[in-house]
Design a protein around this motif. Sequence first.
Motif, PDB file in Angstrom:
ATOM      1  N   UNK A   1       0.813  -1.218   0.000  1.00 30.31           N
ATOM      2  CA  UNK A   1       0.000   0.000   0.000  1.00 30.31           C
ATOM      3  C   UNK A   1       0.841   1.259   0.000  1.00 30.31           C
TER       4      UNK A   1
ATOM      5  N   UNK B   1      -9.129   2.959 -10.406  1.00 34.15           N
ATOM      6  CA  UNK B   1     -10.105   4.026 -10.151  1.00 34.15           C
ATOM      7  C   UNK B   1      -9.447   5.402 -10.130  1.00 34.15           C
TER       8      UNK B   1
ATOM      9  N   UNK C   1     -13.981   2.521  -3.413  1.00 32.64           N
ATOM     10  CA  UNK C   1     -13.576   2.324  -4.804  1.00 32.64           C
ATOM     11  C   UNK C   1     -14.439   1.250  -5.465  1.00 32.64           C
ATOM     12  N   UNK C   2     -14.755   0.190  -4.728  1.00 32.56           N
ATOM     13  CA  UNK C   2     -15.622  -0.871  -5.265  1.00 32.56           C
ATOM     14  C   UNK C   2     -16.985  -0.288  -5.616  1.00 32.56           C
TER      15      UNK C   2
ATOM     16  N   UNK D   1     -10.800   0.813  -0.139  1.00 31.58           N
ATOM     17  CA  UNK D   1     -11.211  -0.059  -1.235  1.00 31.58           C
ATOM     18  C   UNK D   1     -12.720  -0.173  -1.333  1.00 31.58           C
TER      19      UNK D   1
ATOM     20  N   UNK E   1      -5.639   2.843   3.806  1.00 30.18           N
ATOM     21  CA  UNK E   1      -5.663   2.725   2.348  1.00 30.18           C
ATOM     22  C   UNK E   1      -6.472   1.498   1.934  1.00 30.18           C
ATOM     23  N   UNK E   2      -6.291   0.418   2.659  1.00 25.65           N
ATOM     24  CA  UNK E   2      -7.030  -0.805   2.365  1.00 25.65           C
ATOM     25  C   UNK E   2      -8.525  -0.583   2.564  1.00 25.65           C
TER      26      UNK E   2
ATOM     27  N   UNK F   1      -7.750  -2.188  -7.826  1.00 27.32           N
ATOM     28  CA  UNK F   1      -8.889  -1.288  -8.019  1.00 27.32           C
ATOM     29  C   UNK F   1      -8.540   0.148  -7.646  1.00 27.32           C
ATOM     30  N   UNK F   2      -7.692   0.306  -6.632  1.00 27.25           N
ATOM     31  CA  UNK F   2      -7.293   1.663  -6.237  1.00 27.25           C
ATOM     32  C   UNK F   2      -6.568   2.332  -7.401  1.00 27.25           C
TER      33      UNK F   2
END
Lengths: 494, 344
Positions: free
Chosen positions: A359, A392, B233-234, B230, B226-227, A388-389
């Motif tokens: 990350x 997007x 973002x999904x 997600x 950050x995780x 996906x990060x």
Amino acid sequence: MRQRLLGSTAALAFVLVCVPVAHAQPGGGGVRQPSAPPNSAARIEDPRDLEELRRLYLELEDGGRLSQTLRSVARFLERTKAGQPWWLETIQDRLELVAHTHIEAERSAYRKEVKELVNDVKKQLRLAFPPVAAVDIPNDDGSKLSVFWHAVPGAEKYKVRRRDVSKDKPWRDPVEVKGEKDSWDDDMLIRAGRRYQYSVHAVDADGNETLIGESAAVQAKGDLFHKRRWGLAGLVVLLSGTVILFIQLAKRGFDLKIRKIAGLEAVDEAVGRATEMGRPIMFIPGIQDMNDIQTIAGLTILGHVARTAAEHGAQIMVPTCRSLVMTAAQETVSASCLDVGRPDAYDEKKIYYTTDEQFGYVAAVTGAMVREKPAACFYMGAFYAESLILAETANVTGAIQIAGTAMPAQLPFFVAACDYTLIGEEFFAASAYLSGEPQQLGSLKGQDLGKIIALVLIFIGVLLTTLITVMEWQYSFAGDALDFIRNGILNTRG
Amino acid sequence: MKRTVPLFITACVGFVLIIAYFVPAVGNVTDLALIHFDILAAIAFILGGGNLLRTHGEKIYKQQSGWGYSLIALGCFLLMLTVGLGKIGVSPAFNQGSWTGLMQNGESVSLVQLNKIAATYELSVTIRRAEANSKLDLSVAGTRRASIDIDEKGRAVFKADFDADEPQKNADNSWLAEVAHGAAVTVGSMSGQLAPFGRVTGEFNANGSWFWWLYEYGFQPLQQTTFAMLAFYVASAAFRAFRAKNTESILLLGTAFVILLGRTYAGTYLTQWAADPLVPPAPDDLWGRFLSFFYMPNLTEWIMNVFNKAGNRAIMIGIALGVASTSLKVLLGIDRSYLGSDKG
């Protein structure tokens, strides 16, 4: 012709379904009694016979290919005169009854009987071992031996000692095997080619030791071929052979038709877009290291993209997650620029290392995307949750995105978020597709033949599994055949 | 030569690893190759670290746009490097043993070391220089424990061990288990104290160390943040991608809806009329079994286990064949693009 074919298929299906049903005995045939009581077993001494005995014992423990294993055990006992296989006919009868009985309660009773009889067979095999036996474990490099002994009632633990007979060394300090065990695999500093001897003492709760026996000396042998993997070796040779065959055919001018892959056709479009907009291209070769084939495939595509970018005069940025990948990427891009006669287009500072942390890398790359606003983003390699990060964020900046990965879990994210996605083998085909070299394209054709082989195996496996499930044929030829495909060819047991 | 040598190495190593899988006598070459790779990757990190320092250092020096971020990045990098390499705040590994260092008195030199591995204690006394053909007494914590014979060269090695799991074996050496750190040791006229090996033996990321603290309370929260993003973002990707434009996209939208709902409690709550999760329908209750199919978790599982698994496996077969083909091309030297240019 079609009607004749349909008719034959229907007739075959009728035979396959009705014949076994007609043979099914309603309510079962009654429980038959065993024909003779068990005999006491003679002890096996020959090392090769001991290895065979160990293999059969473990196969019975495993439970797969029961009919075939039992027949092998019967042949072994007859050959070595270690016992009479009185139980063979009985167990075969029970297996038939399990297959043909439709009343669940009776079927369960027969299965239970089979299990008890198989346990009796295992006990008989156990008795065939000497009091202490040492056996070389097959399919290894000669660094493991297996020790068996007759369990002693009341023993809390066993002390196993080993002696190197080849070097005439004394007995080593014992290893304790706690609990009701009757075997132990020794992999402590065994050297292939040397002969070892074991002694086993039973230790009771008060610490009193009783010698069970000493084994004959056994030689630790490294095997030249892993006997369980010959099917897989054959499959590897077959698949590799098809790839090499088509490469050779392509070299000789054989015409090969490869379908269009939209994602790869769009590479030139994406680079052109970046050139027109005066914005850079960002290429991300995944987050794995150079030992991952996806990273190598990604770098191959990078070479082509860098070549196109150099021709058009577009800038390319490659942030990497691993140091080795950074050096390989620098080498690839510089070589590509040199190929098209534009060495000045290569900027070493644009190919940089960020961090190994997943990350942390994502944060650095997304930050770069937001600042630099690339016009085209390529994601080619192995990705995990960060996929996906990245996609997007680039979408927000308005970049055209082309992704390629062999991680099935990330494909849906790329498909949803990117303009073009290379799915699985399209990603690996990219190198051949973009280069256009006949011998590389030949390898794609070889892959297709490999797929046909896989399809045939799938079809046979599905057919067998369906027959086994519907007709309860797990103990017949169908069961053995399915087990052979699973463990002999595909080596699912390892 | 520049390309031939790497191709040769690739082909040799690759084929040896393939052969090793089928020929057990070769030994565990795969693990050995991975260890070698790890060593190479660790050395290559110097290049990566150097590149990082140069990139950010240049940005700071030239005060280019965003140089403040580079300063933070470089500062954090150097901080972690310093506390990690220096093992700042790392406690010594007491459970590994202790030693006296070299003890000297005049010409005599000796060393006493007490190793502890699991429940085994091993005392080792090495006399490097002493009066030849003499005897020296060993005392630990004021108690005489042994008499050591010195050979004609003025050297000796004395060992004593004790296993706490088997106290009856070497019971005379049971005092080894009671030797505390800091215990005084004398060998003849030489004396010293048993001290732990030092911070070198502790792990750089042991609990309580500065490195551990910075990683757990500095880096981990940022990583988890950050995780966690997600999820958003999904949602945004799903909103963009799932549009009912044609038949296929309607099917995709419907399936995505079922799966998303089925993975949340809302799906369970809204379809609880269809089945009781605690009481499955009886085998002969056909209507109950039909209805239970529409219980959202069941429907989700069915879609995942039947359709999704089939598609997943098909992709994986293609991937496996692609990997095999690409690897073969790389090993045979047909695909050399990863090595760089063909020219020069």
